[in-house]
Design an enzyme around this catalytic site. Sequence first.
Site, short mmCIF file in Angstrom:
data_model
loop_
_atom_site.label_atom_id
_atom_site.label_comp_id
_atom_site.label_asym_id
_atom_site.label_seq_id
_atom_site.Cartn_x
_atom_site.Cartn_y
_atom_site.Cartn_z
N ASP A 20 0.81 -1.22 0.00
CA ASP A 20 0.00 0.00 0.00
C ASP A 20 0.85 1.28 0.00
OD1 ASP A 20 -2.37 1.35 -0.07
OD2 ASP A 20 -2.66 1.35 2.10
N HIS A 37 2.57 2.80 -9.04
CA HIS A 37 2.31 1.37 -9.24
C HIS A 37 3.48 0.70 -9.97
CE1 HIS A 37 -1.56 1.85 -7.57
NE2 HIS A 37 -2.09 2.50 -8.58
N LEU A 131 12.10 -19.74 -2.12
CA LEU A 131 10.97 -18.95 -1.60
C LEU A 131 9.72 -19.13 -2.46
CD1 LEU A 131 10.29 -16.20 0.29
CD2 LEU A 131 10.37 -15.17 -1.97
C1 IPE Z 1 -5.29 -2.71 -0.02
O1 IPE Z 1 -4.99 -1.38 -0.26
C2 IPE Z 1 -5.23 -3.49 -1.29
C3 IPE Z 1 -3.91 -3.64 -1.88
C4 IPE Z 1 -2.80 -3.11 -1.44
C5 IPE Z 1 -3.85 -4.47 -3.05
P1 IPE Z 1 -6.14 -0.31 -0.56
O2 IPE Z 1 -5.46 0.99 -0.77
O3 IPE Z 1 -7.02 -0.79 -1.63
O4 IPE Z 1 -6.94 -0.33 0.83
P2 IPE Z 1 -7.85 0.76 1.51
O5 IPE Z 1 -8.82 1.24 0.50
O6 IPE Z 1 -6.94 1.84 1.98
O7 IPE Z 1 -8.49 0.03 2.66
C1 IPE Z 2 -1.47 0.12 -3.37
O1 IPE Z 2 -1.27 1.48 -3.46
C2 IPE Z 2 -1.69 -0.54 -4.70
C3 IPE Z 2 -3.05 -1.04 -4.91
C4 IPE Z 2 -4.03 -0.94 -4.06
C5 IPE Z 2 -3.33 -1.65 -6.18
P1 IPE Z 2 -2.49 2.48 -3.53
O2 IPE Z 2 -2.87 2.67 -4.95
O3 IPE Z 2 -3.60 2.05 -2.65
O4 IPE Z 2 -1.81 3.79 -2.98
P2 IPE Z 2 -2.44 4.82 -1.97
O5 IPE Z 2 -2.92 4.07 -0.79
O6 IPE Z 2 -3.58 5.49 -2.71
O7 IPE Z 2 -1.34 5.76 -1.66
MG MG Z 3 -4.06 2.37 -0.72
#
Ligand code: IPE
Ligand code: IPE
Ligand code: MG
Length: 243
Positions: A20, A37, A131
């Site tokens: 995240d 990403h 792994l």
């Molecule tokens: C959780 O992150 C999902 C992934 C990292 C794949 P999100 O950014 O989607 O989660 P929320 O919305 O903050 O709970």
């Molecule tokens: C995690 O990073 C990747 C996915 C959920 C696919 P985010 O896209 O949620 O990044 P933030 O949380 O908005 O910074």
């Molecule tokens: Mg996120």
Amino acid sequence: MNNKDNKQLNIPKHIAIILDGNGRWAKKRAMPRTYGHQVGTENIRKVAVAASDLGVKALSVYAFSTENWKRPNEEVEFLMKLPGEFEKKFKGEFEKYDIKVMFSGRKTHLSKENLEILERITEKSKDRKGLVLNICFDYGSQIEIAEAVKKVTQDVLDSKLKKEDIEPKHIEQYLYTKDLPKLDLLIRPSGEVRLSNFLLWQAAYSELYFCKTYWPAFSKKELIKAIKEYNRRDRRYGGLKKK
Ligand code: IPE
Ligand code: IPE
Ligand code: MG
């Protein structure tokens, strides 16, 4: 930190990471979320190699959730290119480190092309002994559990199991993680303190570690910090403190 220090650590067999903070990492650099990403994807390779180096047996990474389809089309389309990126860019390194790749998640919503890529990557690495990198892609824990319950119900209907004999192990045998060691440590970078539908069943007695670093900047050093914190935890499983 040198490897000698790390040798004294009790290394968790199975670590899970919620990838995240890609968007916020990019925003801080005045870049589009998709750049976050891209760098975040590249970081899976680096952290998997670091985990392999430390002697971790399984690393589960949450790369796309069943809820992430709610995001703008442009972002979803970008994220759906990730399996292709894994195949192109990670191949050599995973082979070198004997990393076996598996995917956890729904297979009903992904494109035919992506399903073929996942299948190819899994098939190519299936006999590796290093792994296990479990990439959770279109993964949602509640759906995983609901699907397992359906299968257990079918076993009852087929008279393979009696309703009154159902135990947690009957659910567990149908989870994606059935062949992996128990989840020891679950890490969430980016400052959010929630599980967001990740490994809810598997995390029953895992140690949880939250840090502020955004995923694209999460390094081997941060992984070792989490493992050191894990080493300070007293895992009681409902029992009493070790003497
Ligand atoms: C959780 O992150 C999902 C992934 C990292 C794949 P999100 O950014 O989607 O989660 P929320 O919305 O903050 O709970
Ligand atoms: C995690 O990073 C990747 C996915 C959920 C696919 P985010 O896209 O949620 O990044 P933030 O949380 O908005 O910074
Ligand atoms: Mg996120």
